[in-house]
Design a protein around this motif. Sequence first.
Motif, short mmCIF file in Angstrom:
data_model
loop_
_atom_site.label_atom_id
_atom_site.label_comp_id
_atom_site.label_asym_id
_atom_site.label_seq_id
_atom_site.Cartn_x
_atom_site.Cartn_y
_atom_site.Cartn_z
N ILE A 1 -10.28 -47.00 10.71
CA ILE A 1 -9.97 -46.29 11.96
C ILE A 1 -10.34 -44.81 11.81
O ILE A 1 -10.94 -44.21 12.72
CB ILE A 1 -8.47 -46.44 12.32
CG1 ILE A 1 -8.08 -47.92 12.49
CG2 ILE A 1 -8.14 -45.65 13.58
CD1 ILE A 1 -8.76 -48.63 13.62
N ALA B 1 -14.14 -44.41 11.92
CA ALA B 1 -14.74 -44.68 13.23
C ALA B 1 -14.39 -43.62 14.25
O ALA B 1 -15.25 -43.18 15.03
CB ALA B 1 -14.29 -46.05 13.73
N MET B 2 -13.12 -43.16 14.27
CA MET B 2 -12.68 -42.25 15.34
C MET B 2 -12.66 -40.79 14.92
O MET B 2 -12.61 -39.90 15.77
CB MET B 2 -11.28 -42.66 15.81
CG MET B 2 -11.22 -44.02 16.47
SD MET B 2 -12.22 -44.13 17.97
CE MET B 2 -11.31 -43.02 19.06
N CYS C 1 -4.75 -40.15 9.72
CA CYS C 1 -4.30 -41.54 9.63
C CYS C 1 -3.61 -41.76 8.28
O CYS C 1 -4.16 -41.41 7.23
CB CYS C 1 -5.47 -42.51 9.76
SG CYS C 1 -6.28 -42.44 11.38
N LYS D 1 -7.71 -53.00 16.52
CA LYS D 1 -8.60 -51.83 16.55
C LYS D 1 -8.79 -51.33 17.97
O LYS D 1 -8.74 -50.14 18.24
CB LYS D 1 -9.96 -52.20 15.95
CG LYS D 1 -9.99 -52.21 14.43
CD LYS D 1 -11.40 -52.50 13.93
CE LYS D 1 -11.42 -52.54 12.40
NZ LYS D 1 -12.77 -52.86 11.88
N SER D 2 -9.03 -52.27 18.90
CA SER D 2 -9.16 -51.88 20.30
C SER D 2 -7.89 -51.21 20.80
O SER D 2 -7.95 -50.22 21.54
CB SER D 2 -9.47 -53.11 21.15
OG SER D 2 -9.60 -52.77 22.50
N TYR E 1 -7.86 -47.69 19.16
CA TYR E 1 -8.90 -46.85 19.75
C TYR E 1 -8.49 -46.35 21.13
O TYR E 1 -8.68 -45.17 21.47
CB TYR E 1 -10.21 -47.64 19.89
CG TYR E 1 -10.90 -47.91 18.57
CD1 TYR E 1 -10.52 -47.25 17.41
CD2 TYR E 1 -11.92 -48.85 18.49
CE1 TYR E 1 -11.14 -47.52 16.19
CE2 TYR E 1 -12.56 -49.13 17.29
CZ TYR E 1 -12.17 -48.46 16.15
OH TYR E 1 -12.79 -48.71 14.96
N ASN E 2 -7.89 -47.22 21.93
CA ASN E 2 -7.46 -46.82 23.27
C ASN E 2 -6.33 -45.80 23.22
O ASN E 2 -6.31 -44.84 23.99
CB ASN E 2 -7.02 -48.05 24.08
CG ASN E 2 -8.17 -48.76 24.75
OD1 ASN E 2 -8.68 -48.31 25.78
ND2 ASN E 2 -8.60 -49.86 24.16
N ILE F 1 -5.66 -43.70 20.74
CA ILE F 1 -6.21 -42.42 20.24
C ILE F 1 -7.03 -41.75 21.32
O ILE F 1 -6.95 -40.52 21.53
CB ILE F 1 -7.05 -42.67 18.98
CG1 ILE F 1 -6.14 -43.16 17.84
CG2 ILE F 1 -7.80 -41.42 18.56
CD1 ILE F 1 -6.90 -43.63 16.62
N ASP F 2 -7.85 -42.54 22.06
CA ASP F 2 -8.67 -41.97 23.12
C ASP F 2 -7.80 -41.37 24.22
O ASP F 2 -8.08 -40.27 24.71
CB ASP F 2 -9.57 -43.06 23.69
CG ASP F 2 -10.51 -42.54 24.75
OD1 ASP F 2 -11.37 -41.71 24.42
OD2 ASP F 2 -10.37 -42.95 25.93
N CYS G 1 -3.94 -52.46 26.13
CA CYS G 1 -3.03 -52.34 24.99
C CYS G 1 -1.79 -53.21 25.17
O CYS G 1 -1.33 -53.87 24.23
CB CYS G 1 -2.60 -50.87 24.81
SG CYS G 1 -3.94 -49.77 24.30
#
Length: 470
Positions: free
Chosen positions: A326, A329-330, A343, A358-359, A362-363, A365-366, A433
Motif C-alpha cells: 500500500i 503504491a499510494m 503506513c 486494497k481497493s 485506496y479509496n 486514502i484517496d 468501501c
Amino acid sequence: MSYRLKLTITISLLIALSFGIGGTLMITTSFNSTLEKETQAALHSFETVQNTLFLLNSLGEQTDYDSLGGALSQMREQNSALWQALTLVSAEQLIYRDGDLTEEAFSLPAPEQGQCSYAPVADDMGHGLLVKSLIAAGDETMELTARFDLSTVYETRAAQQKLYLIIYVIVVLFGILSAALLSFAMTLRLHRLTRTVRQIAGGDLNKRSRLTDQDEFGQLSRDLDSMADKMQENITKLESEMQRQESFMGAFAHELKTPMTSIIGFSDLLRQGNLDENTRMMAADYIHSESRRLERLSFKLLDLLLLKKDGLALKRVSLNAYMAEIQRAMGPVMKERNVRLVCKADRQKVVLEPDLVKSLLYNLIDNASKAMDGEGIIAVKATAIPGGCEFQVVDNGRGMEADQLSRITEAFYRVDKARSRSQGGAGLGLALCKQIVELHNGAIRFASEPGKGTRVIVTLYGKAGGRDEA
C-alpha cells in the motif's frame, strides 16, 4: 359447497345412519326374541293338549270319542287352552272342532308318530302358528290340528316401529341442528383465518389473525402471522431497495449529464474550427479529463455490481508486507498532492480478500487526501484482532459535520459537491468501501470534527494467525 355445509351434512348423515341402524337392529332383535318365545309357548300348549288326549285314549280298551271331545271342551271352558282354533278328526268322523281353520292347516305335511309339524301363517285372521300331530288310537290314528294366535307379537312390533319412526325424525332433526351449530363453532376460526388470508392477499399486510388457542388452529394462526410478518418485512426491504435503486439511477444519470454535456459542447466547439491553439488545447484537456472521469465512474459501478454477485476468495496474507505494498503504491501519488502517507502494521498474518481490501484502502486514502487544504498527513495502521483485523485511516484534513457522517457511504453522496467534482470524484468510493466491509462481515465507523480531521475504523473478520517469520 362450503366446508361448513359439508361438515354439517356429514355429521347429520352419521347421526341418521347410526341411530337408524341401531334402532332397526334393536326392534328386529326384540321382535325375533318375542316371536320365538310365543312360538315355544304355543308348541308347549299344543303338546299339553296332545298328552292329555293320549292319556285319555290309553285308559280305555277302545277309543271313546265323546270323552275326548268333552275333555277338549272342558279345557276350553276353563281357559286352559291357548289355541285360536282346533280340530280333532279320525278316519271315520270329526271328533271335536273349535273355530275355523283355513285350508293351509290341512295342507301341512303329516308328521311322524309322537312328533308335530308347524308353520307360521298370515291370513284374514291375522298372524298365527299352525301345528299338526298324529295320535294313535288302537288300530286307528287321529289327527290333531290347531292354530295359535301370534298377532300380538306383530302388533307390538308395528307399534314399536311407529314410535321409533317418530323418535327417529325428532333425533335426526335435533342432530341436524346440533351438527349445524357444531360445524359453525368448528369452522368459525377457520373462517377467521381465511378472511385474514384474503385481506393479506388483497394488500392489507398489517392484518393478523392472532388466535391464541393451543390447538391446530392456534398453531396455524401463529404460523400465518409469522409468515405475514416476514412477508411484510421482505416487502418493506424490497420497497426500500427499490427507492435506493431509483435514487441510485437518478444520481447516476445526473453524474453522466454534466461531463457528457461538457464533452459534447467542447467537441462541437472543436468541430467548428477557427480556434487559437490555447482554446483548442483547453477544449481537448477538458474532454480528456471528463472522459477519464466517466471511465472511473464506470469502473466504480462495475465494482459495485460485481461485489453483489461474486463471493469472496479469502487468502492468508502478512499484514506488514501487505501494508508495504500500500505504501509503495499510494506513497508517490500522495507525495504529488503534498500529502505524507505513513503506513504501520503488526507482524502477523490474517485472512482476507487482498484485492478488495486494497481497493478499500485506496479509496479511504484517496478520500482523505481530497479533504486536505494544502499539505497534510495520512496515517494508516493495520492491527490483527481475534478473528480478523482492523484498519485505521486518520487524516488532519477539514473534517465533517455530524449530519454528513450518516450519509457518506451512500452512493453518489459527496460532502463538498463542487470540490469533489473538480477533483474527479463521483461519490461512489465510500459506497464501494461499505460493500467490501459487508462482504467481510465487518463494520466501518467514522469519527470526525470540522477543522480537526477524520478517523475511519474498519473491522474485517477472518482469522488471525501467527507472526510473520519472513
